[in-house]
Design an enzyme around this catalytic site. Structure first.
Site, PDB file in Angstrom:
ATOM      1  NE  ARG A 199      -4.358  -1.391   0.602  1.00 55.64           N
ATOM      2  CZ  ARG A 199      -4.701  -2.611   0.215  1.00 55.64           C
ATOM      3  NH1 ARG A 199      -3.884  -3.303  -0.541  1.00 55.64           N
ATOM      4  NH2 ARG A 199      -5.863  -3.126   0.571  1.00 55.64           N
ATOM      5  CB  SER A 232      -8.476  -1.337   3.634  1.00 52.29           C
ATOM      6  OG  SER A 232      -8.868  -2.519   2.982  1.00 52.29           O
ATOM      7  CD  GLU A 242      -4.941   0.647   2.838  1.00 49.44           C
ATOM      8  OE1 GLU A 242      -5.705   0.555   1.868  1.00 49.44           O
ATOM      9  OE2 GLU A 242      -4.574  -0.331   3.511  1.00 49.44           O
TER      10      GLU A 242
END
Length: 308
Positions: free
Chosen positions: A182, A231, A301
């Site tokens: 990520r 997420s 995130e």
């Protein structure tokens, strides 16, 4: 306002030759998948590299904060809004060319990643099935190396071109970029403008099978019908954020209109009237409980914009 009293930014934004659409005090709730967010001082959709270069140069010169956004699919904007310029990539950044023989896609950063996935399927080119159903743009996907633990877009990048303030266009080979979970090593102040992605010929039934399996899994495990940012937390090393949150019985936990999804514990959904503060407070609540129980500090995130 008389032109001689205008700041360089104001002068640029009223210049008829400027290749962009300007929206003052634009509610960012219109530009995030959360449907949350107060007004940006200016929301500017630039139509060309020249317009993007001019806009960023003026912002840098004036010390006005700016940020480039795609579809806002991993963005939480404060209820008070953002005191700077939000840049969106328009016309020239939405072109997609395909070299079928070489298995190459040349995609502008404003192209929807889902459009590339569908074009790959149409031409029986494999390698992008993992991204089916991903709501963001190519530029956003590259900046955050979108994908799963096993497959990610960085592994498909042959080259990426960015605009660096004060330096102009910078082209890097895909293997010059460090692709992490990520994350990517692309500088935060550079804007992705275009990329070249690799794919390979494959049986269309194989491609369709992978796409359908990925989409079915996504629909079964994620709250596709409710506004969210995807997420919320990165998975801790060797673990699962969702498992830690669910293990503490936090599915369904709610602050105001923000709720931990019943479908997937690493999603916080907007049940209809959620504010950015609701989401931020629920994030803090989850972080506190997970750290207290497991000694693990979950890292968000989601990108925060406009918060102190």
């Amino acid at each position: 306002m008389a032109a001689r009293h205008a700041t360089p930014l104001q002068a640029l934004l009223v210049d008829e030759r400027f290749d962009g659409d300007i929206y003052p005090h634009e509610p960012m709730a219109r530009h995030t998948t959360y449907r949350i967010g107060g007004p940006a001082r200016f929301f500017v959709r630039v139509g060309s590299v020249g317009a993007l270069t001019r806009l960023i140069a003026v912002c840098e010169e004036e010390g006005v904060p700016w940020v480039a956004v795609g579809r806002g699919s991993n963005l939480l904007v404060a209820d008070e809004g953002y005191p700077g310029v939000v840049v969106s990539l328009g016309r020239d950044f939405r072109t997609l060319r395909v070299d079928e023989e070489a298995g190459r896609f040349y995609a502008g950063a404003g192209v929807m990643l889902s459009a590339v996935v569908q074009e790959a399927f149409r031409r029986s080119l494999a390698g992008l099935e993992f991204a089916v159903g991903t709501p963001g743009t190519v530029g956003g996907a590259i900046a955050m190396n979108a994908g799963s633990r096993d497959e990610w877009i960085g592994s498909r990048v042959v080259s990426v071109t960015t605009l660096a303030p004060g330096r102009g266009l910078v082209r890097r080979a895909g293997d010059e970029v460090a692709w992490g979970y990520r994350s990517s090593s692309l500088p935060a102040d550079e804007v992705v403008v275009e990329c070249e992605l690799a794919a390979e010929k494959a049986d269309p039934f194989y491609i369709r099978g992978k796409m359908e399996a990925n989409l079915a899994k996504r629909k079964k495990t994620q709250p596709m019908s409710e506004p969210s940012c995807g997420s919320v937390f990165r998975n801790p090393e060797g673990g699962s954020a969702a498992a830690l949150i669910e293990g503490l019985g936090l599915k369904g936990a709610q602050v105001g209109g923000a709720q931990v999804s019943q479908a997937h514990a690493n999603f916080i959904v907007n049940t209809g009237e959620a504010t950015a503060r609701d989401v931020r407070d629920l994030i803090a609540l989850i972080q506190g409980k997970v750290e207290e129980a497991h000694g693990v500090k979950l890292a968000p995130e989601v990108r925060f914009l406009g918060f102190e």
